[in-house]
Scaffold this motif. Structure first.
Motif, PDB file in Angstrom:
ATOM      1  N   GLN A   1      50.727  43.543  30.973  1.00  0.00           N
ATOM      2  CA  GLN A   1      50.357  44.595  31.369  1.00  0.00           C
ATOM      3  C   GLN A   1      48.959  44.887  31.704  1.00  0.00           C
ATOM      4  O   GLN A   1      48.152  44.607  32.212  1.00  0.00           O
ATOM      5  CB  GLN A   1      51.093  46.101  32.045  1.00  0.00           C
ATOM      6  N   ALA A   2      48.133  45.180  30.067  1.00  0.00           N
ATOM      7  CA  ALA A   2      46.884  45.810  30.237  1.00  0.00           C
ATOM      8  C   ALA A   2      46.811  44.253  29.889  1.00  0.00           C
ATOM      9  O   ALA A   2      45.317  44.727  30.513  1.00  0.00           O
ATOM     10  CB  ALA A   2      46.984  46.356  28.512  1.00  0.00           C
ATOM     11  N   ALA A   3      46.841  43.355  29.599  1.00  0.00           N
ATOM     12  CA  ALA A   3      46.495  41.975  29.633  1.00  0.00           C
ATOM     13  C   ALA A   3      45.724  41.437  30.651  1.00  0.00           C
ATOM     14  O   ALA A   3      45.650  40.928  30.852  1.00  0.00           O
ATOM     15  CB  ALA A   3      47.026  40.923  28.938  1.00  0.00           C
ATOM     16  N   SER A   4      47.554  42.089  31.172  1.00  0.00           N
ATOM     17  CA  SER A   4      46.918  41.116  33.432  1.00  0.00           C
ATOM     18  C   SER A   4      46.262  42.142  33.947  1.00  0.00           C
ATOM     19  O   SER A   4      45.064  41.434  34.599  1.00  0.00           O
ATOM     20  CB  SER A   4      48.333  41.111  33.768  1.00  0.00           C
ATOM     21  N   ARG A   5      45.406  43.221  33.275  1.00  0.00           N
ATOM     22  CA  ARG A   5      44.732  44.077  34.127  1.00  0.00           C
ATOM     23  C   ARG A   5      43.214  42.968  33.798  1.00  0.00           C
ATOM     24  O   ARG A   5      42.081  43.207  34.251  1.00  0.00           O
ATOM     25  CB  ARG A   5      44.386  45.492  33.551  1.00  0.00           C
TER      26      ARG A   5
ATOM     27  N   LEU B   1      49.148  37.444  39.828  1.00  0.00           N
ATOM     28  CA  LEU B   1      47.414  37.929  39.659  1.00  0.00           C
ATOM     29  C   LEU B   1      47.538  38.001  41.136  1.00  0.00           C
ATOM     30  O   LEU B   1      47.027  39.281  41.800  1.00  0.00           O
ATOM     31  CB  LEU B   1      47.000  37.605  38.600  1.00  0.00           C
ATOM     32  N   ARG B   2      46.769  36.515  41.770  1.00  0.00           N
ATOM     33  CA  ARG B   2      46.538  36.608  43.059  1.00  0.00           C
ATOM     34  C   ARG B   2      46.847  35.176  43.392  1.00  0.00           C
ATOM     35  O   ARG B   2      46.725  34.506  43.298  1.00  0.00           O
ATOM     36  CB  ARG B   2      44.918  36.646  42.951  1.00  0.00           C
ATOM     37  N   PRO B   3      47.682  35.300  45.218  1.00  0.00           N
ATOM     38  CA  PRO B   3      48.291  33.854  46.002  1.00  0.00           C
ATOM     39  C   PRO B   3      46.983  33.050  46.227  1.00  0.00           C
ATOM     40  O   PRO B   3      45.504  33.841  46.291  1.00  0.00           O
ATOM     41  CB  PRO B   3      48.534  34.947  46.919  1.00  0.00           C
ATOM     42  N   ALA B   4      47.257  32.404  45.848  1.00  0.00           N
ATOM     43  CA  ALA B   4      45.875  31.017  45.947  1.00  0.00           C
ATOM     44  C   ALA B   4      45.774  31.276  48.137  1.00  0.00           C
ATOM     45  O   ALA B   4      46.637  31.254  48.859  1.00  0.00           O
ATOM     46  CB  ALA B   4      46.397  29.685  45.786  1.00  0.00           C
ATOM     47  N   MET B   5      44.306  31.251  48.422  1.00  0.00           N
ATOM     48  CA  MET B   5      44.426  31.854  50.117  1.00  0.00           C
ATOM     49  C   MET B   5      43.980  29.547  50.389  1.00  0.00           C
ATOM     50  O   MET B   5      43.274  29.320  49.551  1.00  0.00           O
ATOM     51  CB  MET B   5      43.245  31.799  50.277  1.00  0.00           C
ATOM     52  N   VAL B   6      44.762  29.096  50.659  1.00  0.00           N
ATOM     53  CA  VAL B   6      45.576  27.554  51.471  1.00  0.00           C
ATOM     54  C   VAL B   6      45.420  27.458  52.665  1.00  0.00           C
ATOM     55  O   VAL B   6      45.536  28.812  53.496  1.00  0.00           O
ATOM     56  CB  VAL B   6      46.475  27.092  51.167  1.00  0.00           C
ATOM     57  N   LYS B   7      44.794  26.463  53.122  1.00  0.00           N
ATOM     58  CA  LYS B   7      45.193  25.688  54.696  1.00  0.00           C
ATOM     59  C   LYS B   7      45.940  24.782  54.231  1.00  0.00           C
ATOM     60  O   LYS B   7      46.418  24.192  53.297  1.00  0.00           O
ATOM     61  CB  LYS B   7      43.970  24.699  55.170  1.00  0.00           C
ATOM     62  N   VAL B   8      47.080  25.157  55.474  1.00  0.00           N
ATOM     63  CA  VAL B   8      48.565  24.219  55.398  1.00  0.00           C
ATOM     64  C   VAL B   8      48.874  23.136  56.640  1.00  0.00           C
ATOM     65  O   VAL B   8      48.206  23.430  57.455  1.00  0.00           O
ATOM     66  CB  VAL B   8      49.627  25.229  55.387  1.00  0.00           C
ATOM     67  N   ARG B   9      49.240  22.289  56.442  1.00  0.00           N
ATOM     68  CA  ARG B   9      49.704  21.096  57.355  1.00  0.00           C
ATOM     69  C   ARG B   9      50.731  21.807  56.874  1.00  0.00           C
ATOM     70  O   ARG B   9      51.955  21.910  55.857  1.00  0.00           O
ATOM     71  CB  ARG B   9      49.250  19.665  56.815  1.00  0.00           C
ATOM     72  N   GLY B  10      52.035  21.493  58.786  1.00  0.00           N
ATOM     73  CA  GLY B  10      52.930  21.083  58.330  1.00  0.00           C
ATOM     74  C   GLY B  10      53.435  22.078  59.723  1.00  0.00           C
ATOM     75  O   GLY B  10      53.481  23.780  59.135  1.00  0.00           O
TER      76      GLY B  10
END
Length: 189
Positions: A89-93, A180-189
């Motif tokens: 957890q410390a490493a992920s911070r 840690l952080r989701p990717a912000m994406v543009k989606v088709r479909g």
């Protein structure tokens, strides 16, 4: 011979005594396994009851020792697991704080700043070796656990297609399997 000097036959008798005591120790061991002899004023039934009580007490102590040993083993295992999770957890911070630097490197590369690619790849290499993974690539299936859809466009097919990532607007990252952080994406479909 004088009265104060020992006779040779007396010395031989003294040297024979240790051999006799070794033989007697075998008899002593046999007497330990035999029925206990009653103490003066105690009947044979009382001696057997005392022996049974001593055996029961020994068994109770053994059970207590086994239980305490198992509890301590479980405690040690849980403590080691908890400590490992705290370190992770410390490493992920720290990795989360470094995402800003990775974003700045990515923006600089997209603007055409020279010399940043080496820094970005080195930083990604070090963090990847410790457990960082990049999320969000074009043409991969959309997964709401790893992607955050902020834009969408209609599918060009018959509508049977699964949602697919068309464009990555902001790179996402995971640390040892945790997002840690989701990717912000543009989606088709």
């Amino acid at each position: 011979m004088s009265a104060s000097s020992p006779d040779v036959s007396e010395l031989e008798a003294v040297s024979d005594e240790p051999e006799a005591s070794v033989a007697d120790s075998g008899e002593a061991a046999e007497s330990l396994t035999a029925e206990p002899e009653p103490v003066e004023g105690q009947t044979a039934g009382d001696a057997e009851l005392d022996l049974a009580a001593a055996i029961a007490e020994r068994d109770a102590y053994l059970e207590d020792l086994q239980r305490v040993t198992a509890e301590f083993t479980n405690f040690r295992r849980q403590t080691m697991k908890r400590n490992t999770e705290l370190v992770a957890q410390a490493a992920s911070r720290l990795a989360r704080e470094l995402l800003v630097v990775l974003d700045a490197c990515e923006a600089a590369v997209s603007q055409g700043v020279e010399g940043i690619e080496a820094l970005q790849s080195q930083l990604l290499g070090v963090l990847s070796a410790e457990g960082l993974t990049v999320l969000g690539t074009v043409d991969e299936p959309f997964d709401p656990g790893f992607h955050e859809a902020v834009m969408s466009e209609e599918s060009t097919g018959d509508g049977q297609d699964a949602p697919t990532v068309v464009e990555v607007l902001r790179t996402g990252y995971a640390w040892n399997g945790r997002v840690l952080r989701p990717a912000m994406v543009k989606v088709r479909g």
